[in-house]
Design an enzyme around this catalytic site. Structure first.
Site, PDB file in Angstrom:
ATOM      1  N   GLU A 161       0.160  67.072  52.958  1.00 32.43           N
ATOM      2  CA  GLU A 161       0.624  68.069  53.744  1.00 32.43           C
ATOM      3  C   GLU A 161       1.087  69.307  52.825  1.00 32.43           C
ATOM      4  O   GLU A 161       2.545  69.636  52.736  1.00 32.43           O
ATOM      5  CB  GLU A 161       1.969  67.662  54.296  1.00 32.43           C
ATOM      6  N   GLU A 317      -1.582  61.087  60.434  1.00 28.03           N
ATOM      7  CA  GLU A 317      -0.317  60.510  60.489  1.00 28.03           C
ATOM      8  C   GLU A 317       0.356  60.465  61.954  1.00 28.03           C
ATOM      9  O   GLU A 317       0.322  61.764  62.582  1.00 28.03           O
ATOM     10  CB  GLU A 317       0.885  60.937  59.610  1.00 28.03           C
TER      11      GLU A 317
END
Ligand code: GLA
Length: 680
Positions: A161, A317
């Protein structure tokens, strides 16, 4: 920069994993080795075939500078391989170990007001820091050398991320890097002065050395300086990614590379980033308490599919149940995780993964749900749903590699998004993603499949192009939009578009300068609305509606008024217009119409453009089609809490349960889903 490798329309990971990928982040370092055996057994029980390994393992893999401890990690890799689980192997660089910031405190990030962010959480690094970059590259080199030939390795997961928590840094090292980036962009200080409009407020620079990042100032820093700093910050993080990627592609040229995106994440220009990914992957955490979540998750899925040029992507995710980072972390309803997982596949995902495999017992995320919960596993409803889904996805191999076709594109440009949301505007209430949602929601409700496109992309493959807002536009992109309409396309564009150029300087000659001829309107002045204000609208057929957020004084210059304002000082003036240009047509919205009106307008535009939904469905039922290798799959998702009868026009087989379906009505229980192989 190396060119990205092109993927085939075959399964994402080819023969390595010719199935829908299923699994999650696996953090075995948080558990004694005895638990790993149990993990492998449970993974098999749940049909897990891929895990993301090592994302936060740096301090265990390299406990001291240059001293690597791989033996425990070897055992995990071997164990997973023996269990038939492939590995999305992280480069482990997202959370630097304490020894690194202890030795190099200058690598810590600093905010615009000078506050330093200290170690103790994660992602505490300045993206421009040579100390961080050198250490990260050292680790990546060691990881790739050690595991490049390991049979469990399926793909690389660079960092994690990027930009989450720390999307930019204002420290002295960053200032130097910003100056270098600016030298590259402008070539001379004169050109920078011109670009930044520094004759305003006595900001003229005489040398690059005088320039700083937009640190905290008495009032608004120079807008172009801010915009360039956002461009620089996205590019700088991408450089970190590229530094790691270069090592990976040198050592393992055949292993695909990804990094996980965060849906509509403002700080990173994902168009640029996606060009550097072999596989686009995304993290998506829709709020179960938000009635718009299904729409928002679909929108994020469409963005990911579009970023990858239509190729399948991976939902890297999501949660099985609650997150831990909202004020109140509402639980998912039974079946909601399963439904939203299928939704990602419907929108083009060939992988459904979770944060995380086993719920932590220590640390900041111990109250975040996981595939394996704290409690007795077998009795857990969410574990049962995980196992059920894993088994069902095993029946979807034939879907892998198929793609969706959209006739509609929504234009999205990060430069314009950044510029639009800089302060000091007619209204700070105009937000890019809100504007997009205003358009996306009615299309989602009607099951019209939508792509996202960058304004300077080739738009000729679309019938309908939507521009919720394009405040900043390049000449090239404006030209492309005009050509799209003139050659027969239908366009819908909202207010405050085409206002500035790439330097964020006003395009003089009347608003919206590059689109005046195309739209057949001139905007004389803006009349933004406060949160409590609305304007009334009246359509030519007498229908009444409301507008919010914005209104403006429009003069017709060739267009016809479809609706006029019927209240405020603008009463009687055009509010929504339509103009024939070349062989196409362009609608212009001088306000934000209420939801029903937006729905009606987009239906008109779809009818003009000959755009059809994937299927006609009852309210609350989502339908998307994926096609490939002569096969067609219709995904039907019941987002409602009641059972519905949905019409099927062709026979097929429901891959979820193997049942044969005939044309007619199919009953779908609450939150149920069907993946119909059509014409079976
Ligand atoms: C992000 C991170 C994960 C985890 C989850 C929690 O997606 O990548 O490491 O923190 O959030 O929702």
């Amino acid at each position: 920069m190396a060119q990205p490798r092109v993927n085939s329309p075959e399964p994402l990971l080819g023969a390595t994993l010719p199935h829908i990928a299923y699994g999650g982040d696996y953090n075995p370092e948080q558990w004694p080795e005895g638990v790993w055996q149990e993990d492998a057994r449970l993974m098999q029980e749940a049909g897990v075939n891929l895990v993301s390994l090592g994302i936060f393992s740096w301090s265990r893999l390299e406990p001291a500078e240059g001293e690597f401890e791989f033996a425990w990690f070897d055992r995990v890799m071997d164990l997973l391989h023996d269990a038939g689980v492939r590995v999305d192997l992280a480069t482990a660089t997202a959370s630097p170990p304490p020894w690194l910031s202890h030795r190099h405190p200058e690598m810590l990030p600093v905010l615009a007001d000078g506050v330093k962010l200290w170690p103790g959480a994660r992602q505490h690094y300045c993206p421009s820091s040579p100390a961080y970059r050198t250490a990260a590259r050292g680790l990546v080199e060691a990881m790739a050398t050690r595991y490049g030939k390991h049979p469990a390795l399926a793909m690389w997961h660079v960092g994690n991320e990027f930009g989450c928590h720390v999307p930019a840094c204002w420290c002295d090292v960053s200032a130097e890097a910003f100056r270098a980036w600016l030298r590259d962009r402008y070539g001379s200080i004169e050109r920078l002065n011109e670009g930044w409009g520094t004759d305003f407020w006595s900001q003229r620079y005489s040398a690059f050395e005088e320039i700083l990042p937009p640190r905290r100032t008495p009032t608004w820093p120079n807008p172009t300086q801010q915009l360039d700093f956002m461009r620089f910050s996205s590019d700088t993080l991408l450089e970190c990614h590229e530094g790691e990627r270069a090592i990976l592609t040198r050592i393992t040229p055949d292993i695909p590379v990804t990094t996980n995106f965060m849906s509509f994440f403002k700080p990173l220009d994902y168009w640029k980033w996606a060009e550097r990914e072999d596989i686009v992957s995304n993290d998506s955490y829709p709020d179960p308490s938000d009635p718009r979540s299904a729409m928002r998750a679909a929108m994020a899925g469409d963005l990911m599919r579009s970023l990858g040029g239509g190729r399948p992507w991976i939902l890297m995710e999501q949660t099985t149940n609650r997150v831990n980072w909202r004020d109140v972390n509402v639980a998912k309803a039974p079946g909601q995780m399963r439904l939203w997982s299928y939704q990602a596949i419907a929108r083009g995902a060939d992988g459904v993964m979770f944060f995380q495999w086993r719920q932590s017992r220590a640390g900041a995320e111990k109250h975040h749900s996981a595939m394996v919960p704290h409690g007795p596993v077998d009795a857990s409803p969410s574990w049962k749903e995980v196992v059920r889904l894993g088994h069902e996805l095993g029946r979807l191999d034939s879907v892998c590699g198929s793609q969706s076709r959209a006739d509609v594109a929504v234009l999205l440009d990060w430069d314009s998004w950044w510029a639009l949301e800089l302060p000091s505007k007619p209204s700070n209430r105009v937000r890019q993603v809100d504007q997009i949602e205003t358009y996306y929601q009615p299309l989602f409700d009607r099951n019209v499949t939508v792509d996202f496109a960058r304004p300077d992309h080739d738009l000729s493959r679309y019938r309908l192009v939507l521009v919720p807002n394009l405040y900043l536009v390049s000449d090239e992109a404006a030209g492309g939009i005009v050509r799209f309409v003139e050659s027969g396309g239908t366009l819908v564009m909202s207010f405050f578009s085409g206002i500035v150029d790439q330097a964020e300087h006003i395009r003089l000659g009347g608003y919206p300068k590059p689109f005046i001829d195309l739209l057949g309107v001139r905007v004389m002045d803006f009349h933004p609305l406060t949160i409590d204000q609305e304007v009334e609208l009246e359509f030519n057929d007498g229908k009444r509606a409301r507008g919010e957020l914005w209104s403006e004084h429009i003069e017709l210059a060739g267009a016809e008024a479809v609706a006029r304002f019927s209240s405020s000082e603008l009463a009687g003036r055009p509010a929504i217009t339509r103009h024939a240009a070349g062989s196409g047509r362009a609608y212009y919205l001088g306000t934000r119409p209420d939801a029903r009106t937006m729905e009606r307008l987009l239906q008109m535009a779809c009818a003009d453009a000959g755009v059809e939904p994937a299927a006609e469905m009852p309210q609350g039922v989502e339908a998307v089609r994926r096609q490939g290798r002569g096969r067609s799959f219709l995904f039907v998702l019941n987002h409602r809490e009641i059972e519905v009868d949905v019409p099927l026009s062709v026979a097929g087989q429901n891959l979820v349960d193997g049942s044969d379906l005939r044309p007619g009505l199919m009953r779908l229980p609450p939150r149920a889903v069907a993946v119909i192989r059509e014409g079976w």
